[in-house]
Design an enzyme around this catalytic site. Structure first.
Site, PDB file in Angstrom:
ATOM      1  N   CYS A 136      14.914  15.458  32.281  1.00  0.00           N
ATOM      2  CA  CYS A 136      14.402  16.360  31.123  1.00  0.00           C
ATOM      3  C   CYS A 136      13.301  15.901  31.273  1.00  0.00           C
ATOM      4  CB  CYS A 136      15.086  16.442  30.094  1.00  0.00           C
ATOM      5  SG  CYS A 136      14.381  17.212  28.478  1.00  0.00           S
ATOM      6  N   CYS A 146      12.260  15.357  27.431  1.00  0.00           N
ATOM      7  CA  CYS A 146      12.681  14.449  26.868  1.00  0.00           C
ATOM      8  C   CYS A 146      11.679  12.973  27.056  1.00  0.00           C
ATOM      9  CB  CYS A 146      14.305  14.384  27.427  1.00  0.00           C
ATOM     10  SG  CYS A 146      15.073  15.706  27.427  1.00  0.00           S
TER      11      CYS A 146
END
Length: 326
Positions: free
Chosen positions: A79, A82
């Site tokens: 991700c 993230c």
């Protein structure tokens, strides 16, 4: 949980409003037991950020949330957002110096936790306060917004559950550690009135809470805390004397009765069934015209205020409402 500052991004589960007192007592008992066993001492700064898995979730998150708000960062290696949000949260955990604990959950290795929190996408940030969970941030967010959300979370923990955070070993933090932590927020001019509203809610005096919030809004119509608090107090006042079984029977037997559907939506929301409440009212708007349609639409907008405009469920319901209106 009935947080004091309701401008936080995310839902405050109204089913937990009436359980707030019980949760506070449990939190106090847990802290007392920790102290009795010789725990609760200062921790090194490195302990403010922890990796959590399904096996340790109850110990590391639920139990710890009785002494400090626990912020959960759901992330994954693949991700990209993230990789921006995670380091920011870790830096803020150090800066806030024990006012909250950051728990990092790798969703690839902990699918069950992801499902239990109903996460549809990452990054997603939740908090657990005195055993009660609420969403904070969905997706990437600017630092200023995250700081504001954390400040409100900490205020909720302190004022509703007596969570004052955990002590950090200043020596382990190094020479700069003593200067870390957020600045104290000066008391605002409406603190007394807002506190009166909270006390009224604690006493199930919903009419008193409504009036206290209205007193704030009469001077400051844009006060977010008062607006959201008022929406919750009015909702609780409406459902207080309802017969849940009768309301649900009426809604099931009379799908065309707008008043019955509105009452059932109120109960849905108080019970934590947010999507059901929104879906019921969107469908009622779709089926009706004139004053009936307007009544359902206005109630739906009031329930949006209870949850908060940035909650993804509100965003989705607004989109659905727009489709049936236009």
């Amino acid at each position: 949980m009935q947080p004091r500052n309701m401008s936080m991004s995310g839902v405050v589960d109204l089913a937990a409003v009436k359980a707030a007192g019980e949760a506070k007592v449990k939190a106090e008992q847990a802290r007392a037991e920790t102290a009795r066993q010789g725990g609760g001492g200062a921790v090194p700064p490195s302990a403010l950020v922890i990796d959590v898995d399904e096996a340790g979730f109850e110990r590391d998150v639920l139990q710890r949330s009785a002494e400090v708000p626990v912020v959960i960062d759901f992330w994954a290696e693949w991700c990209e957002p993230c990789k921006q949000l995670g380091p920011l949260l870790e830096r803020l955990a150090q800066e806030y110096n024990g006012r909250f604990l950051l728990a990092k959950v790798d969703v690839d290795a902990n699918q069950m936790l992801m499902q239990q929190f109903g996460i549809q996408g990452i990054p997603a940030v939740f908090a657990v306060v005195a055993g009660q969970a609420l969403p904070l941030v969905q997706g990437a967010a600017p630092e200023a917004q995250i700081r504001q959300t954390l400040d409100q979370l900490i205020q909720v923990g302190e004022e509703r559950f007596g969570l004052t955070g955990i002590a950090v070993d200043a020596a382990a933090a190094g020479p700069e550690g003593a200067e870390q932590g957020p600045a104290e927020v000066p008391a605002g001019p409406y603190d007394a009135l807002l506190e009166a509203a909270v006390r009224a809610l604690d006493a199930n005096d919903f009419a008193g809470a409504v009036q206290a919030y209205k007193n704030v809004l009469s001077d400051d119509p844009a006060n977010t805390e008062a607006k959201l608090g008022l929406a919750q107090a009015e909702l609780l006042s409406r459902v207080r004397d309802m017969d849940p079984q009768q309301v649900r029977n009426d809604a099931a037997e009379k799908p065309g009765d707008v008043a019955a559907q509105i009452a059932a939506a109120d109960l849905d929301l108080v019970g934590g069934h947010v999507e059901d409440a929104f879906g019921r009212l969107v469908e009622t708007v779709r089926r009706n015209f004139g004053d009936d349609r307007d009544a359902a639409r206005l109630r739906l907008l009031e329930l949006f205020e209870v949850i908060g405009p940035e909650d993804p469920r509100v965003v989705a319901a607004r989109t659905a409402l727009a489709r049936v209106l236009f």
